[in-house]
Design a protein around this motif. Structure first.
Motif, mmCIF file in Angstrom:
data_model
loop_
_atom_site.group_PDB
_atom_site.id
_atom_site.type_symbol
_atom_site.label_atom_id
_atom_site.label_comp_id
_atom_site.label_asym_id
_atom_site.label_seq_id
_atom_site.Cartn_x
_atom_site.Cartn_y
_atom_site.Cartn_z
ATOM 1 N N GLY A 280 0.816 -1.212 0.000
ATOM 2 C CA GLY A 280 0.000 0.000 0.000
ATOM 3 C C GLY A 280 0.847 1.258 0.000
ATOM 4 O O GLY A 280 1.993 1.260 0.447
ATOM 5 N N ASN A 281 0.283 2.316 -0.521
ATOM 6 C CA ASN A 281 0.975 3.603 -0.518
ATOM 7 C C ASN A 281 1.085 4.125 0.915
ATOM 8 O O ASN A 281 0.304 3.723 1.781
ATOM 9 C CB ASN A 281 0.213 4.607 -1.385
ATOM 10 C CG ASN A 281 0.295 4.276 -2.861
ATOM 11 O OD1 ASN A 281 1.102 3.441 -3.279
ATOM 12 N ND2 ASN A 281 -0.543 4.919 -3.661
ATOM 13 N N PRO A 282 2.049 5.007 1.183
ATOM 14 C CA PRO A 282 2.183 5.544 2.542
ATOM 15 C C PRO A 282 0.911 6.248 2.992
ATOM 16 O O PRO A 282 0.323 7.015 2.233
ATOM 17 C CB PRO A 282 3.355 6.524 2.431
ATOM 18 C CG PRO A 282 3.524 6.794 0.972
ATOM 19 C CD PRO A 282 3.044 5.582 0.263
ATOM 20 N N ARG A 283 0.508 5.937 4.218
ATOM 21 C CA ARG A 283 -0.681 6.571 4.790
ATOM 22 C C ARG A 283 -0.320 7.240 6.109
ATOM 23 O O ARG A 283 0.456 6.698 6.888
ATOM 24 C CB ARG A 283 -1.795 5.544 5.036
ATOM 25 C CG ARG A 283 -2.452 5.044 3.759
ATOM 26 C CD ARG A 283 -3.607 4.090 4.065
ATOM 27 N NE ARG A 283 -4.239 3.632 2.846
ATOM 28 C CZ ARG A 283 -5.238 4.259 2.228
ATOM 29 N NH1 ARG A 283 -5.703 5.382 2.734
ATOM 30 N NH2 ARG A 283 -5.766 3.768 1.130
ATOM 31 N N PRO A 284 -0.895 8.401 6.363
ATOM 32 C CA PRO A 284 -0.594 9.072 7.629
ATOM 33 C C PRO A 284 -1.184 8.325 8.814
ATOM 34 O O PRO A 284 -2.151 7.570 8.669
ATOM 35 C CB PRO A 284 -1.249 10.442 7.463
ATOM 36 C CG PRO A 284 -2.321 10.235 6.448
ATOM 37 C CD PRO A 284 -1.823 9.164 5.522
ATOM 38 N N GLN A 285 -0.589 8.538 9.984
ATOM 39 C CA GLN A 285 -1.114 7.957 11.217
ATOM 40 C C GLN A 285 -2.264 8.818 11.734
ATOM 41 O O GLN A 285 -2.196 10.039 11.694
ATOM 42 C CB GLN A 285 -0.035 7.937 12.302
ATOM 43 C CG GLN A 285 1.179 7.109 11.992
ATOM 44 C CD GLN A 285 2.125 7.058 13.179
ATOM 45 O OE1 GLN A 285 2.332 6.007 13.773
ATOM 46 N NE2 GLN A 285 2.696 8.200 13.529
#
Length: 570
Positions: A280-285
């Motif tokens: 998956g693409n980077p996702r914010p926390q």
């Protein structure tokens, strides 16, 4: 005025006839001024009037953007669409008086000569003759924005706006991602006739405006309307050539490696090109509040100036970032001049984009904040390509806080962010090339415009598969989702020029972060007091119109990406 919460800022529709009379009086006072001191006092009164008019328009625009279903601000938006060209006519008389003033040299010495450079361009960009076309143009743009904002796209048992669908378009599941692209493409296809009609009218209107102004079509007028004061169409053509020479091959290499890493065939489908990592693409926390909280820490720690700025933004609720029904798509930053504050409008959607709002749009806002007391008003902001340097560079300055924004995805984020900068420039340049073709050949049919876009995709984005699998996108029609093409013709190359400069800043950060920040502050604190190329020179930066600049940042980025450790990342 002192800052106050955005929701508490009062809005009153100005009376255009009263404004006309006041402007005529001020013009007369300026013409009759017997000394620079007297002329300056008239100038300051005019600036206060202009500031208040701009504030009222901005309040109406933002509140209409936040909820296009709000009938009060819908009517106010219609008022401004009609009133703005008339107000521009009144302001033009003031501009003419300033240019003829015997105290012009005194004004230039105190406020900078670029105010007169810009004023001369303003006169080339407007004539009372084109007021009817400008009014119709504004209404057509509003129609387009409403059409996009009203999208209700059925998907997997739910109904989503375009912004709300975005996370599915980036989903790591191939089936979900492809279905989301198809669902969005189907919505655009269903509404394509109206989108074609709106744009066809806009193109012919703008062409007519240019010819009424004595130009050979719209392009020259379009450049003047963008306020371009230091480069030409020929300079942009040379930049496009350099993009095809250096950036297209670099981006193509990134996509080929991406396809190999993902086990996908090359060229990629539009849906597959969106996925950079199998996990998956980077996702914010966290949620929106968590992201804004980290943004607060970032700006607190970056510098004293950014600390004061972002705390003001939070305290006075000068951001609207959640994606809600009826809200316009996209994002922007603007200023509310009566209160000396910026405002950020965005649509958080749970993707990497959310963090980039806190850095990108806040980069614009920070520049506005640093120049909030600058006069005249038209040099608070520089021209648009110079403004985009503020925002795109701020994204890179946030890298040391990536772990706080992205947690375990921070490694993916850094790679993705730099790779995306390289990959974006060919797309953005294609948008610009497309618009030059459109306005050179305004008689084209909608089908012919789609064919031009499809041809340019093959030149600037050869990594994409044009096979018709995804309605709208794979048929070469995806330009209709790019709002700038409708509402801000010729704007998009500004992003590409700025991205090049932002990559210069990024390269500096790899060597000496403190020095890079000092140069950024020098650049930002000048506001629009210099032309774009002069701002760069005075901050010790290389112009993107120098082919070596694009070649060097491209090579530096490619070396970094090649050496970046992605081991253990799926």
């Amino acid at each position: 005025m002192d800052p106050m919460k955005f929701k508490e800022m009062p809005y009153t529709r100005p009376d255009t006839e009263s404004v006309r009379k006041e402007m005529e009086q001020l013009v007369g006072e300026l013409e009759n001024a017997g000394s620079y001191g007297q002329a300056k006092q008239v100038f300051l009164k005019e600036q206060e009037l202009e500031k208040h008019i701009m504030t009222m328009e901005t309040l109406a625009t933002i509140r209409h953007s936040v909820d296009t279903r709000d009938t009060f601000y819908d009517e106010e938006q219609a008022f401004w669409n009609n009133a703005n060209p008339q107000l521009q006519e009144y302001l033009q008389k003031w501009t003419e008086a300033m240019l003829k003033s015997p105290f012009r040299a005194d004004f230039a010495e105190e406020y900078g000569a670029v105010m007169f450079t810009n004023a001369e361009i303003e006169l080339k960009a407007f004539s009372p003759e084109i007021i009817p076309e400008m009014q119709e143009e504004a209404e057509l743009v509003t129609d387009y924005m409403k059409e996009i904002a009203s999208a209700q796209i059925p998907f997997r048992g739910g109904v989503y706006t375009i912004s709300q669908l975005s996370p599915f378009k980036n989903d790591s599941d191939d089936g979900i991602r492809l279905a989301a692209w198809k669902a969005e493409g189907a919505w655009y296809k269903e509404h394509q006739k109206k989108l074609d009609e709106i744009y066809d009218k806009l193109v012919h209107l703008r062409d007519a405006m240019g010819r009424k102004m004595g130009y050979d079509g719209y392009t020259e007028l379009g450049y003047y309307r963008m306020g371009r004061n230091c480069y030409t169409k020929e300079d942009v053509e040379k930049f496009r050539e350099a993009v095809r020479k250096y950036l297209v091959p670099a981006a193509d290499r990134i996509y080929r490696e991406q396809a190999e890493r993902m086990g996908m065939s090359y060229p990629l489908s539009f849906a597959d090109a969106q996925l950079e990592f199998r996990s998956g693409n980077p996702r914010p926390q966290g949620n929106a509040d968590d992201i804004l909280a980290v943004g607060g820490r970032f700006y607190d720690e970056l510098s004293p100036e950014t600390r004061e700025f972002f705390r003001t933004m939070r305290k006075y609720e000068l951001m609207d970032v959640l994606s809600t029904e009826g809200k316009e798509a996209g994002g922007y930053c603007t200023g509310v001049p009566d209160y000396g504050v910026p405002f950020i409008f965005a649509n958080f959607n749970g993707t990497q984009h959310d963090v980039e709002v806190v850095t990108h749009e806040a980069g614009h806002a920070f520049a506005c904040w640093m120049n909030r007391e600058r006069l005249p008003l038209n040099v608070i902001w520089p021209t648009m390509e110079a403004c985009e340097v503020h925002s795109m560079s701020m994204e890179f300055f946030a890298w040391p806080w990536a772990e706080q924004f992205f947690g375990k995805d921070s490694v993916k984020f850094r790679f993705s962010h730099l790779a995306s900068a390289v990959k974006f420039i060919p797309y953005g340049t294609m948008v610009d090339h497309f618009q030059h073709v459109v306005y050179e050949r305004p008689e084209m049919t909608p089908a012919e415009r789609h064919a031009v876009w499809k041809e340019l995709l093959g030149i600037y984005m050869p990594w994409l598969k044009l096979d018709g699998e995804i309605p709208f996108y794979a048929e070469g029609e995806g330009w209709q989702r790019q709002q700038h093409i409708y509402n801000s013709p010729f704007y998009y190359i500004d992003y590409c020029l700025a991205q090049t400069v932002a990559m210069e800043f990024w390269a500096m950060m790899q060597e000496d972060r403190e020095n890079a920040w000092k140069k950024y502050l020098v650049y930002t604190k000048m506001g629009g007091s210099e032309t774009f190329t002069d701002l760069l020179a005075k901050a010790g930066l290389v112009s993107p119109f120098d082919e070596a600049c694009l070649e060097n940042v491209c090579e530096t980025a490619q070396r970094w990406l090649d050496g970046y450790d992605l081991s253990g990342i799926r």
